[in-house]
Write a protein that holds these residues in place. Structure first.
Motif, PDB file in Angstrom:
ATOM      1  N   ILE A 108      36.579  47.658  13.277  1.00 51.12           N
ATOM      2  CA  ILE A 108      36.434  48.027  11.865  1.00 51.12           C
ATOM      3  C   ILE A 108      36.534  49.537  11.723  1.00 51.12           C
ATOM      4  CG2 ILE A 108      34.994  47.912   9.798  1.00 51.12           C
ATOM      5  CD1 ILE A 108      33.584  45.516  10.923  1.00 51.12           C
ATOM      6  N   GLY A 109      37.568  49.984  10.999  1.00 51.26           N
ATOM      7  CA  GLY A 109      37.702  51.385  10.644  1.00 51.26           C
ATOM      8  C   GLY A 109      37.366  51.570   9.176  1.00 51.26           C
ATOM      9  N   PRO A 110      37.511  52.783   8.650  1.00 52.51           N
ATOM     10  CA  PRO A 110      37.144  53.042   7.248  1.00 52.51           C
ATOM     11  C   PRO A 110      37.888  52.144   6.251  1.00 52.51           C
ATOM     12  CG  PRO A 110      37.469  55.101   8.433  1.00 52.51           C
ATOM     13  CD  PRO A 110      37.902  54.013   9.352  1.00 52.51           C
ATOM     14  N   LYS A 111      39.195  51.933   6.439  1.00 50.35           N
ATOM     15  CA  LYS A 111      39.963  51.138   5.472  1.00 50.35           C
ATOM     16  C   LYS A 111      39.565  49.658   5.524  1.00 50.35           C
ATOM     17  CE  LYS A 111      43.956  54.211   5.254  1.00 50.35           C
ATOM     18  NZ  LYS A 111      45.390  54.404   5.563  1.00 50.35           N
ATOM     19  N   MET A 112      39.385  49.129   6.741  1.00 47.81           N
ATOM     20  CA  MET A 112      38.978  47.728   6.870  1.00 47.81           C
ATOM     21  C   MET A 112      37.570  47.534   6.321  1.00 47.81           C
ATOM     22  SD  MET A 112      39.832  44.725   7.547  1.00 47.81           S
ATOM     23  CE  MET A 112      41.413  44.967   8.347  1.00 47.81           C
ATOM     24  N   ALA A 113      36.690  48.522   6.541  1.00 47.35           N
ATOM     25  CA  ALA A 113      35.333  48.432   5.997  1.00 47.35           C
ATOM     26  C   ALA A 113      35.386  48.330   4.470  1.00 47.35           C
ATOM     27  CB  ALA A 113      34.517  49.649   6.424  1.00 47.35           C
ATOM     28  N   GLU A 114      36.251  49.104   3.860  1.00 49.87           N
ATOM     29  CA  GLU A 114      36.384  49.068   2.398  1.00 49.87           C
ATOM     30  C   GLU A 114      36.833  47.683   1.931  1.00 49.87           C
ATOM     31  OE1 GLU A 114      38.713  51.566  -1.132  1.00 49.87           O
ATOM     32  OE2 GLU A 114      38.955  52.136   0.983  1.00 49.87           O
ATOM     33  N   ARG A 115      37.773  47.080   2.675  1.00 51.98           N
ATOM     34  CA  ARG A 115      38.250  45.738   2.298  1.00 51.98           C
ATOM     35  C   ARG A 115      37.152  44.683   2.449  1.00 51.98           C
ATOM     36  NH1 ARG A 115      43.635  44.708   5.556  1.00 51.98           N
ATOM     37  NH2 ARG A 115      44.463  46.805   5.409  1.00 51.98           N
ATOM     38  N   ILE A 116      36.424  44.752   3.577  1.00 53.86           N
ATOM     39  CA  ILE A 116      35.384  43.740   3.839  1.00 53.86           C
ATOM     40  C   ILE A 116      34.285  43.837   2.781  1.00 53.86           C
ATOM     41  CG2 ILE A 116      33.592  43.006   5.473  1.00 53.86           C
ATOM     42  CD1 ILE A 116      35.424  43.991   7.740  1.00 53.86           C
ATOM     43  N   VAL A 117      33.826  45.061   2.501  1.00 57.42           N
ATOM     44  CA  VAL A 117      32.749  45.244   1.520  1.00 57.42           C
ATOM     45  C   VAL A 117      33.253  44.914   0.120  1.00 57.42           C
ATOM     46  CG1 VAL A 117      31.143  46.914   0.514  1.00 57.42           C
ATOM     47  CG2 VAL A 117      31.561  46.931   2.973  1.00 57.42           C
ATOM     48  N   GLY A 118      34.507  45.230  -0.135  1.00 57.58           N
ATOM     49  CA  GLY A 118      35.088  44.868  -1.429  1.00 57.58           C
ATOM     50  C   GLY A 118      35.087  43.367  -1.653  1.00 57.58           C
ATOM     51  N   HIS A 119      35.196  42.594  -0.567  1.00 59.07           N
ATOM     52  CA  HIS A 119      35.232  41.128  -0.683  1.00 59.07           C
ATOM     53  C   HIS A 119      33.839  40.517  -0.739  1.00 59.07           C
ATOM     54  CE1 HIS A 119      37.232  37.199  -0.273  1.00 59.07           C
ATOM     55  NE2 HIS A 119      36.224  36.864   0.526  1.00 59.07           N
ATOM     56  N   PHE A 120      32.912  41.004   0.123  1.00 61.73           N
ATOM     57  CA  PHE A 120      31.603  40.355   0.247  1.00 61.73           C
ATOM     58  C   PHE A 120      30.471  41.114  -0.452  1.00 61.73           C
ATOM     59  CE2 PHE A 120      33.780  38.768   4.168  1.00 61.73           C
ATOM     60  CZ  PHE A 120      33.781  37.423   3.836  1.00 61.73           C
ATOM     61  N   GLY A 121      30.713  42.378  -0.820  1.00 64.70           N
ATOM     62  CA  GLY A 121      29.674  43.151  -1.508  1.00 64.70           C
ATOM     63  C   GLY A 121      28.436  43.333  -0.668  1.00 64.70           C
ATOM     64  N   THR A 122      27.265  43.224  -1.291  1.00 62.51           N
ATOM     65  CA  THR A 122      26.003  43.468  -0.570  1.00 62.51           C
ATOM     66  C   THR A 122      25.673  42.355   0.421  1.00 62.51           C
ATOM     67  OG1 THR A 122      24.793  42.467  -2.423  1.00 62.51           O
ATOM     68  CG2 THR A 122      24.976  44.867  -2.396  1.00 62.51           C
ATOM     69  N   ASP A 123      26.418  41.253   0.407  1.00 61.89           N
ATOM     70  CA  ASP A 123      26.203  40.170   1.380  1.00 61.89           C
ATOM     71  C   ASP A 123      26.956  40.410   2.683  1.00 61.89           C
ATOM     72  OD1 ASP A 123      24.653  38.797  -0.456  1.00 61.89           O
ATOM     73  OD2 ASP A 123      26.376  37.703  -1.285  1.00 61.89           O
ATOM     74  N   THR A 124      27.677  41.520   2.788  1.00 62.12           N
ATOM     75  CA  THR A 124      28.567  41.753   3.935  1.00 62.12           C
ATOM     76  C   THR A 124      27.853  41.593   5.275  1.00 62.12           C
ATOM     77  OG1 THR A 124      30.002  43.224   2.671  1.00 62.12           O
ATOM     78  CG2 THR A 124      30.044  43.461   5.058  1.00 62.12           C
ATOM     79  N   LEU A 125      26.739  42.285   5.449  1.00 62.49           N
ATOM     80  CA  LEU A 125      26.073  42.252   6.752  1.00 62.49           C
ATOM     81  C   LEU A 125      25.512  40.869   7.054  1.00 62.49           C
ATOM     82  CD1 LEU A 125      24.294  45.745   6.772  1.00 62.49           C
ATOM     83  CD2 LEU A 125      26.555  45.115   7.622  1.00 62.49           C
TER      84      LEU A 125
END
Length: 738
Positions: free
Chosen positions: A104-121
């Motif tokens: 996970i780099g900065p761009k992938m992190a943005e995509r993952i959080v954009g999809h799952f929001g605060t439920d990401t972790l």
């Protein structure tokens, strides 16, 4: 996670995201950082204290107190910290994109959080298979992220335990890499194993942990570990053995236990654990020498191996026993257009007729021309010649001066994990003549491996300047060989006319004889005088980054090397690396960087390897190897270095403790290397290190230009001080004995 003690005094808690680190001292752990508080507005807070190991993007729970700096104002003084999982979308995205989780780099992190929001972790923790829902994330990358997350969880558990016994984060990571899930068990039951098994952990760290888990202060286990540590410290200082009284006295100071207990534990080590004690002759009488087993074995084997070469009846260069030397030298004159001086001619004859010999001499005395002549004559007789040197830079230079391929000793022997060589006595090298340049760098262990691999009847020639610093590792092989009457040798003393025009050569010889350098009228040797260490550091940066490039047209990063007498202090190598990096490879928006411990790595950084790693690269990467960072990939957690042997080597972010910056290096680490320009900071704060052979070695590393920056008093001290006494070695005695 780290802490300064198991029971912190009452204080307050500050929770927030680590935004950036503005300063970190890798030795003390003291860090200055900027933190975005979880509550309290948009302004960043300055946090100071033991934060080494914390990564940008992590959410931290800091314990400490608020204070005020007279110059910088309000700041939070950190006593201890723990990492916590972030709760906000911004915090989660920064955390995931920081490089902590491989894949996970900065761009992938943005995509993952954009999809799952605060439920990401929660998704990564409980349902990592759902990551495939994110555009661009396939099953392979998803599995890698899930595995990296699990590893981080296990590391955190180990960290929490190690935090309680006073272990810093960077050390805890190394312990986990060595023992994995068994880390806690090993630390609790066998803490002194850490000093032997884990690179970077010495006895003192292991002892701190041992006391925290309840090992008694006067435990025989502790005392024996302390004795082994004292012997290891002696080896790190260059000694092959320590006299028994010195060993016991030093161990008493370290352990703070009675001498009688130390002496009895030493008897146990000698009786049952392989430590060797024997009498070694010395000028003042026999010395009760105590050896760690590898050094005793190597010293005996090296002496025997050299005798084997010298006494061998078979000769793989037998043609030179009856050669017409006048005709041979005439042939050489026709090839080179120059005559050999009498000393050089003696050296050529010796190398080609004696099975083992040493060629020594200072700069400008013609060692290079002599070696080139030896190689040319041997090849003219169809001999198989192998050229080697201890470092990549020295091997390159040897290849350039002879016109034939040269390699490092490590690569020549094909050293494998564990340090065992592919070529040895049972599988020798295919060579008639082996020439080893920069032989002053050869330590006892490497010299022994090399001599084992020389085939029967072959000739071995060691070439080096015995007046330079001895090897970084234990022993002083070249000096011991020259002290043994049985070893044939030639010392070149005549400085040639062309070399007499060089301020670098002239002043190197002046320093070596205890005379101050000539500073007036020189075009390649300068002193920029200043006194205070901070001034010396600032002027050094100016000389490297601006003055030398402007006047001499040299590249500041590639062609100029700072050689510091010591590591610590404002004018030491550690601080100079920080300020030179900012001048030559500053941070730039949009370019990745990675912080590890007290260092930050960027593309373009000049770096050096800190330990032998036989698993890196095609045939290992060795202590002292220098290179340039060419790639840095946060999403893969990897960094690439192009070494001075033109090999690209990858490092995981968890391996960066093996690298240090090399804009400035210690003079010891510069051995075997040659640079177009050398800058030497000289401060009276380095008083104990200001020695003649140290300064002489630094000057002789320069091909074209030497610039001294600093105190005339410090320069005078370095010229006057003959240097440390001889190392404790037994090789000369064993060569006489054999």
């Amino acid at each position: 996670m780290t802490t300064t003690g198991s029971e912190a005094p009452p204080g307050v808690t500050l929770q927030g995201v680590l935004e950036r680190i503005t300063y970190a001292n890798e030795e003390t752990g003291y860090t200055i950082a900027r933190v975005a508080p979880e509550r309290g507005g948009p302004d960043l807070v300055t946090a100071v204290g033991p934060l080494l190991g914390a990564q940008v993007g992590e959410s931290l729970r800091l314990r400490g107190r608020w204070g005020s700096h007279p110059k910088y104002g309000k700041q939070f003084e950190v006593w201890s910290y723990t990492t916590v999982l972030p709760a906000t979308i911004q915090g989660i995205q920064r955390y995931l994109g920081s490089g902590l989780i491989k894949g996970i780099g900065p761009k992938m992190a943005e995509r993952i959080v954009g999809h799952f929001g605060t439920d990401t972790l929660e998704v990564i923790e409980s349902s990592p298979e759902r990551l495939v829902e994110v555009p661009g994330l396939g099953p392979k990358r998803t599995k890698m992220i899930a595995a990296a997350w699990e590893e981080q969880k296990i590391i955190k558990e180990v960290m929490i335990f190690l935090q309680g016994v006073g272990v810093s984060t960077s050390i805890a990571v190394r312990i986990f890499k060595q023992y994995g899930d068994s880390s806690i068990t090993v630390v609790k039951s066998e803490p002194y194993r850490l000093a032997d098994d884990v690179w970077g952990i010495g006895f003192k760290t292991a002892d701190t942990i041992a006391q925290a888990v309840g090992i008694p202060h006067d435990s025989p286990e502790r005392v024996k570990a302390g004795l082994r540590y004292t012997l290891s410290q002696g080896a790190d200082a260059g000694h092959c053995f320590l006299p028994a009284p010195n060993l016991v006295g030093d161990a008493v100071k370290i352990l703070e236990v009675p001498a009688e207990l130390v002496a009895s534990c030493l008897e146990e080590l000698v009786a049952s654990e392989g430590v060797v004690r024997e009498e070694v002759p010395a000028a003042e009488g026999p010395v009760p020498a105590v050896y760690l087993p590898p050094f005793h074995r190597a010293e005996q084997a090296l002496a025997g191996g050299l005798r084997r070469l010298l006494d061998c009846g078979h000769d793989r260069l037998a043609a030179f026993a009856t050669v017409d030397w006048e005709a041979a030298f005439g042939w050489l004159r026709g090839r080179t257009g120059a005559d050999l001086a009498p000393e050089q001619a003696d050296a050529v004859r010796l190398a080609l007729t004696a099975k083992m010999a040493v060629l020594t001499g200072g700069p400008g005395c013609g060692k290079s021309f002599t070696v080139r002549s030896i190689v040319a004559l041997a090849r003219a007789k169809k001999a198989k010649v192998i050229l080697a040197a201890p470092t990549g830079r020295a091997a390159k230079r040897l290849a350039e001066l002879t016109g034939h391929e040269a390699t490092t000793v490590h690569r020549l022997l094909q050293l494998r994990p564990g340090g065992e060589a592919t070529f040895d006595r049972d599988n020798p090298l295919d060579a008639d003549l082996l020439v080893v340049d920069e032989a002053s760098m050869l330590d006892l262990l490497l010299a022994n491996k090399l001599v084992k691999a020389v085939p029967s009847g072959a000739h071995l020639l060691f070439v080096g300047d015995v007046d330079q610093l001895p090897s970084v590792g234990a022993g002083e092989v070249l000096r011991d060989l020259l002290a043994a009457e049985a070893v044939p040798r030639v010392r070149l003393t005549q400085i040639f006319r062309q070399a007499q025009q060089s301020g670098v050569v002239v002043n190197a010889h002046r320093v070596n004889t205890g005379l101050g350098p000539v500073l007036e009228g020189m075009t390649d040797f300068f002193l920029f005088p200043c006194e205070e260490p901070e001034e010396i550091a600032a002027l050094t940066v100016d000389v490297v980054a601006r003055r030398i490039p402007r006047r001499f047209g040299l590249n500041a990063r590639r062609d100029v090397q700072v050689l510091a007498p010591m590591h610590r202090g404002p004018a030491g190598a550690a601080n100079l690396n920080t300020v030179l990096q900012e001048a030559l490879t500053p941070a730039r928006d949009g370019l990745p960087e990675r912080r590890s411990g007290g260092r930050v790595f960027r593309i373009g950084d000049k770096v050096t390897q800190l330990r032998n790693n036989y698993d890196k690269g095609a045939a290992g990467v060795f202590n002292g190897t220098v290179g340039v960072v060419t790639d840095l990939r946060p999403e893969d957690g990897k960094l690439t270095v192009l070494t001075d042997e033109d090999e690209s080597v990858e490092y995981g972010f968890d391996e960066l403790d093996e690298l240090a910056h090399a804009y400035a290096v210690s003079i010891h680490r510069s051995q075997g290397s040659e640079y177009p320009a050398v800058v030497i900071p000289l401060s009276t704060s380095a008083w104990m290190m200001l020695q003649r052979n140290l300064l002489y070695t630094a000057i002789t590393r320069a091909k074209k230009l030497v610039v001294l920056v600093g105190s005339r008093r410090a320069l005078g001290q370095a010229v006057r001080t003959r240097g440390a006494g001889r190392r404790h070695t037994g090789l000369t005695h064993r060569l006489r004995q054999d």
